[in-house]
Design an enzyme around this catalytic site. Structure first.
Site, PDB file in Angstrom:
ATOM      1  N   GLY A 169       0.765  -1.210  -0.069  1.00 45.44           N
ATOM      2  CA  GLY A 169      -0.218   0.165   0.036  1.00 45.44           C
ATOM      3  C   GLY A 169       0.858   1.321   0.001  1.00 45.44           C
ATOM      4  N   HIS A 170       2.118   1.090   0.059  1.00 43.31           N
ATOM      5  CA  HIS A 170       2.787   2.259   0.456  1.00 43.31           C
ATOM      6  C   HIS A 170       4.164   2.191  -0.573  1.00 43.31           C
ATOM      7  CE1 HIS A 170       5.391   5.439   2.249  1.00 43.31           C
ATOM      8  NE2 HIS A 170       4.225   5.988   2.814  1.00 43.31           N
ATOM      9  N   PHE A 171       4.045   2.612  -1.948  1.00 45.72           N
ATOM     10  CA  PHE A 171       3.042   2.868  -2.824  1.00 45.72           C
ATOM     11  C   PHE A 171       3.179   1.466  -3.850  1.00 45.72           C
ATOM     12  CE2 PHE A 171       4.517   6.884  -1.205  1.00 45.72           C
ATOM     13  CZ  PHE A 171       3.372   7.295  -0.471  1.00 45.72           C
TER      14      PHE A 171
END
Length: 145
Positions: free
Chosen positions: A50-52
């Protein structure tokens, strides 16, 4: 760099576990005063999902957490603190100067500068290939379980 504490030995000193144990091995250690740890940053780290997804960067808060865990090894392996917990109590003068990405070897250095009762402070620095990625002053509290 010679390994002083491996991953399993680190788990005997601090209570963190996957996916939140963020140091792989300790390469320098002075009881109660100094610790240097290594984190080999893999593209398979859960936080990269999720990052990224399109541009993987290790979150700065996790770099500071890895530094805090490194400091915890220095403190919690001392005779008077074995079996206790170290809690993050503050962070000052935190600066991020370089992105940490998959494939990087993150060197985490913490020097304990002050202890007053259960409260302590330390200077911390994370580097990649000799370049500072993060520097900060950590404050922590030691507590019995």
């Amino acid at each position: 760099m010679e390994t002083i504490f491996d991953y399993n030995q680190i788990k005997e000193i601090i209570p963190h576990r996957q996916p939140f144990l963020l140091i792989d091995r300790v390469v320098e250690y002075e009881v109660g005063t100094r610790c240097v740890a290594i984190k080999q940053v893999s593209g398979n780290e859960p936080f990269f999902q999720g990052h990224f997804p399109e541009y993987a960067v290790m979150p700065g808060v996790l770099i500071t957490e890895a530094l805090a865990q490194t400091g915890a090894v220095a403190i919690l392996n001392s005779e008077e603190n074995k079996g206790k917990l170290a809690f993050f109590a503050g962070i000052d003068k935190c600066r991020f100067k370089k992105q940490v990405t998959p494939g990087d070897t993150l060197k985490l250095e913490v020097e304990i500068t002050k202890m007053r009762g259960p409260i302590g402070k330390g200077n911390a620095k994370a580097t990649v290939d000799g370049e500072v990625a993060c520097s900060c002053e950590l404050t922590f509290a030691i507590q019995a379980k």
